[in-house]
Design a protein around this motif. Structure first.
Motif, PDB file in Angstrom:
ATOM      1  N   SER A 131       9.276  23.183 -49.427  1.00 15.98           N
ATOM      2  CA  SER A 131      10.530  23.620 -50.056  1.00 15.98           C
ATOM      3  C   SER A 131      11.634  22.602 -49.835  1.00 15.98           C
ATOM      4  O   SER A 131      12.476  22.378 -50.722  1.00 15.98           O
ATOM      5  CB  SER A 131      10.949  24.980 -49.499  1.00 15.98           C
ATOM      6  N   SER A 132      11.640  21.981 -48.677  1.00 15.88           N
ATOM      7  CA  SER A 132      12.635  20.940 -48.406  1.00 15.88           C
ATOM      8  C   SER A 132      12.412  19.729 -49.296  1.00 15.88           C
ATOM      9  O   SER A 132      13.372  19.090 -49.744  1.00 15.88           O
ATOM     10  CB  SER A 132      12.575  20.526 -46.932  1.00 15.88           C
ATOM     11  N   SER A 157      18.758  26.053 -52.293  1.00 14.67           N
ATOM     12  CA  SER A 157      17.645  26.774 -51.659  1.00 14.67           C
ATOM     13  C   SER A 157      17.484  28.156 -52.256  1.00 14.67           C
ATOM     14  O   SER A 157      18.446  28.814 -52.647  1.00 14.67           O
ATOM     15  CB  SER A 157      17.908  26.889 -50.164  1.00 14.67           C
ATOM     16  N   GLN A 209      17.817  21.870 -43.040  1.00 10.92           N
ATOM     17  CA  GLN A 209      17.006  21.526 -44.211  1.00 10.92           C
ATOM     18  C   GLN A 209      15.619  22.155 -44.198  1.00 10.92           C
ATOM     19  O   GLN A 209      14.695  21.649 -44.835  1.00 10.92           O
ATOM     20  CB  GLN A 209      16.881  20.003 -44.348  1.00 10.92           C
ATOM     21  N   LEU A 210      15.448  23.250 -43.467  1.00 14.15           N
ATOM     22  CA  LEU A 210      14.216  24.025 -43.535  1.00 14.15           C
ATOM     23  C   LEU A 210      14.499  25.283 -44.347  1.00 14.15           C
ATOM     24  O   LEU A 210      15.580  25.440 -44.896  1.00 14.15           O
ATOM     25  CB  LEU A 210      13.725  24.363 -42.129  1.00 14.15           C
ATOM     26  N   GLU A 211      13.523  26.179 -44.431  1.00 11.57           N
ATOM     27  CA  GLU A 211      13.721  27.414 -45.181  1.00 11.57           C
ATOM     28  C   GLU A 211      14.157  28.542 -44.263  1.00 11.57           C
ATOM     29  O   GLU A 211      13.720  28.634 -43.109  1.00 11.57           O
ATOM     30  CB  GLU A 211      12.431  27.815 -45.901  1.00 11.57           C
ATOM     31  N   GLN A 240      18.120  26.946 -42.247  1.00 10.97           N
ATOM     32  CA  GLN A 240      18.618  26.451 -43.521  1.00 10.97           C
ATOM     33  C   GLN A 240      19.498  25.219 -43.334  1.00 10.97           C
ATOM     34  O   GLN A 240      19.402  24.255 -44.108  1.00 10.97           O
ATOM     35  CB  GLN A 240      19.414  27.564 -44.208  1.00 10.97           C
ATOM     36  N   ALA A 261       8.075  25.643 -45.472  1.00 10.45           N
ATOM     37  CA  ALA A 261       9.400  25.104 -45.159  1.00 10.45           C
ATOM     38  C   ALA A 261       9.478  23.621 -45.500  1.00 10.45           C
ATOM     39  O   ALA A 261      10.475  23.136 -46.053  1.00 10.45           O
ATOM     40  CB  ALA A 261       9.717  25.328 -43.683  1.00 10.45           C
ATOM     41  N   LYS A 318      13.921  20.185 -52.734  1.00  7.65           N
ATOM     42  CA  LYS A 318      15.371  19.988 -52.818  1.00  7.65           C
ATOM     43  C   LYS A 318      15.722  18.540 -53.120  1.00  7.65           C
ATOM     44  O   LYS A 318      16.666  18.246 -53.836  1.00  7.65           O
ATOM     45  CB  LYS A 318      16.033  20.404 -51.500  1.00  7.65           C
ATOM     46  N   THR A 319      14.954  17.605 -52.535  1.00  2.70           N
ATOM     47  CA  THR A 319      15.255  16.184 -52.729  1.00  2.70           C
ATOM     48  C   THR A 319      14.581  15.628 -53.969  1.00  2.70           C
ATOM     49  O   THR A 319      15.027  14.629 -54.533  1.00  2.70           O
ATOM     50  CB  THR A 319      14.793  15.364 -51.508  1.00  2.70           C
ATOM     51  N   LYS A 351      10.305  11.029 -44.451  1.00  2.66           N
ATOM     52  CA  LYS A 351      10.972  12.329 -44.559  1.00  2.66           C
ATOM     53  C   LYS A 351       9.983  13.464 -44.315  1.00  2.66           C
ATOM     54  O   LYS A 351      10.319  14.465 -43.674  1.00  2.66           O
ATOM     55  CB  LYS A 351      11.613  12.475 -45.936  1.00  2.66           C
ATOM     56  N   LEU A 357      10.319  16.230 -41.476  1.00  2.00           N
ATOM     57  CA  LEU A 357      10.362  17.660 -41.754  1.00  2.00           C
ATOM     58  C   LEU A 357       9.293  18.419 -40.977  1.00  2.00           C
ATOM     59  O   LEU A 357       9.532  19.513 -40.472  1.00  2.00           O
ATOM     60  CB  LEU A 357      10.187  17.902 -43.256  1.00  2.00           C
TER      61      LEU A 357
END
Length: 460
Positions: A227-228, A2, A297-299, A294, A224, A231-232, A239, A243
């Motif tokens: 950005s998640s 992140s 799995q959020l910002e 965080q 958020a 990551k994936t 998903k 989110l």
């Protein structure tokens, strides 16, 4: 990793680099970098204020001047630069005991610290934005502002994302990030212009302000979620839904829980006798929520924004808002100057054939950014006489929130240099264009009925 909570790991990396470098020289490099950042931010900000433009644009342009595109004073190792590209490191070699053998390790450590401080700046920025937001005002302006906000988020996001994917064949993840950057609206810029032309208390003005605040909330949630996904590296409908629900639940849950925790925090502050009690207790609360965001799995910025919303409802709001200003003045310019410094304007040079796609993307994003907000005014329901074009134009400027998207996207690796620069060009053009357009569309219309005789101007 992140963007925002990679900070502890960055400092570990800095520590490892510092073992191979003289710590005093690393500190010297950091100090010189801070001098450059603050000088660029103040010079650019002052020039913009005198041109009746938001200072944040000056900080961004100042960063461009001292960064990769012009002077190469402020460059970063994570962008692929080396010590040979940094004029600060060359200056250290001339004025200190720094040798070419240790220059690279000093450069990496110095640039990592500046990057980490800039990331802390965006956390502080979102905390301040949340603190200045008024939930009661959002409820008061009602459904019309909600309609404008939702249309103003969905329309540019969908048009921007699909256009980049199908017209420019940009990969899906960067397209989604660029589309998300189009959703923001700068409440500070719009509120300033409305106040100057005496329309802040008009029905249109109140709808614009309420919708702009809602746009910020929705935009941070979108950021958020996107950005998640970065990551994936993959898009799964289940998903994405998870989110979105998580981000909404976290924001609402933090606000609801904050109504119970707020009085407890206030009593704690009142019982403390040491200096800085209000500021530090509030920042502890903000950093805890950032950590929780965080972990799920959020910002982290969603957590700091939620903390600001919560504390804005307490009796300490005015005192905290005053105390956070010098902290923001210290850290936030680092973020905007660093965003500008990492912007490579050479990717928009039309003389280079491979750059023309980036120019086309920039032009496309600017068109979508303007159209996607102008249409929001015509989505307002009701038969009363409203200047719907003025409402749409008032939603155009992206300002600091749009730059947050660009900075987060670049640091996460989701955006290539051309797309990042295209987003920044979109932010600059819409922010410059909106104030004169807003004055023009209001001047062509008779004043509408005001909602209050002595309205209180929202904080910018």
């Amino acid at each position: 990793m992140s963007l925002l909570f990679s900070i502890p790991f960055q400092f570990l990396a800095v520590a490892a680099e510092t073992e191979a470098a003289d710590s005093s020289l690393v500190l010297a490099g950091i100090l010189l970098s801070l001098v450059v950042v603050y000088f660029a931010s103040k010079l650019g900000g002052e020039l913009c204020v005198r041109l009746n433009l938001p200072p944040v644009l000056g900080e961004l342009v100042g960063g461009v001047v001292v960064g990769t595109s012009v002077l190469s004073l402020l460059v970063f190792s994570e962008s692929g630069a080396t010590a040979d590209n940094s004029l600060i490191i060359k200056f250290l070699e001339l004025t200190s005991s720094l040798t070419p053998d240790t220059a690279e390790s000093v450069f990496i450590a110095q640039s990592e610290v500046i990057s980490a401080l800039s990331e802390l700046g965006v956390i502080i920025l979102l905390f301040e934005i949340g603190l200045e937001s008024d939930l009661k005002e959002l409820i008061r302006v009602g459904p019309k502002a909600a309609v404008v906000a939702v249309v103003g988020v969905v329309t540019p996001f969908v048009l921007g994302t699909l256009g980049l994917v199908y017209l420019f064949h940009v990969p899906l993840i960067p397209s989604i990030f660029a589309g998300a950057a189009l959703t923001a609206t700068s409440i500070g810029i719009t509120a300033k212009v409305l106040a100057e032309i005496g329309r802040l208390s008009s029905q249109e003005g109140q709808i614009i302000i309420g919708a702009a605040v809602l746009d910020d909330v929705l935009g941070i949630i979108v950021l958020a979620v996107v950005s998640s996904l970065v990551k994936t590296g993959e898009i799964q409908i289940s998903k994405v839904i998870f989110l979105i629900i998580s981000a909404a639940a976290f924001t609402i849950g933090a606000i609801v829980l904050g109504r119970f925790l707020g009085p407890i925090l206030v009593r704690l502050m009142d019982n403390m006798q040491t200096r800085g009690k209000v500021l530090l207790v509030s920042l502890i609360f903000a950093f805890i929520l950032s950590y929780i965001a965080q972990v799920i799995q959020l910002e982290a910025i969603l957590g700091s924004f939620a903390a600001g919303l919560v504390l804005a409802e307490t009796s300490k709001q005015a005192e905290l808002e005053e105390q956070i200003i010098p902290v923001a003045d210290l850290f936030v310019p680092l973020f905007f100057v660093c965003v500008g410094a990492q912007t490579d304007l050479s990717v928009l040079n039309p003389a280079i054939p491979e750059n023309r796609a980036g120019l086309a993307i920039a032009a496309f994003l600017i068109v979508v950014a303007i159209f996607g907000k102008v249409v929001t005014g015509f989505a307002v329901f009701g038969k009363e006489q409203l200047n719907r074009l003025a409402i749409g134009v008032g939603m155009i400027p992206r300002g600091e929130v749009g730059l947050v998207f660009a900075g987060v996207g670049a640091a996460s690796g989701a955006l290539d240099p051309a797309t990042q620069t295209a987003i920044i060009m979109m932010v600059i053009i819409t922010t410059f264009l909106a104030p004169p357009l807003l004055r023009v569309v209001f001047e062509k219309d008779q004043p509408s009925v005001t909602l209050a005789e002595n309205p209180q101007e929202p904080s910018s």
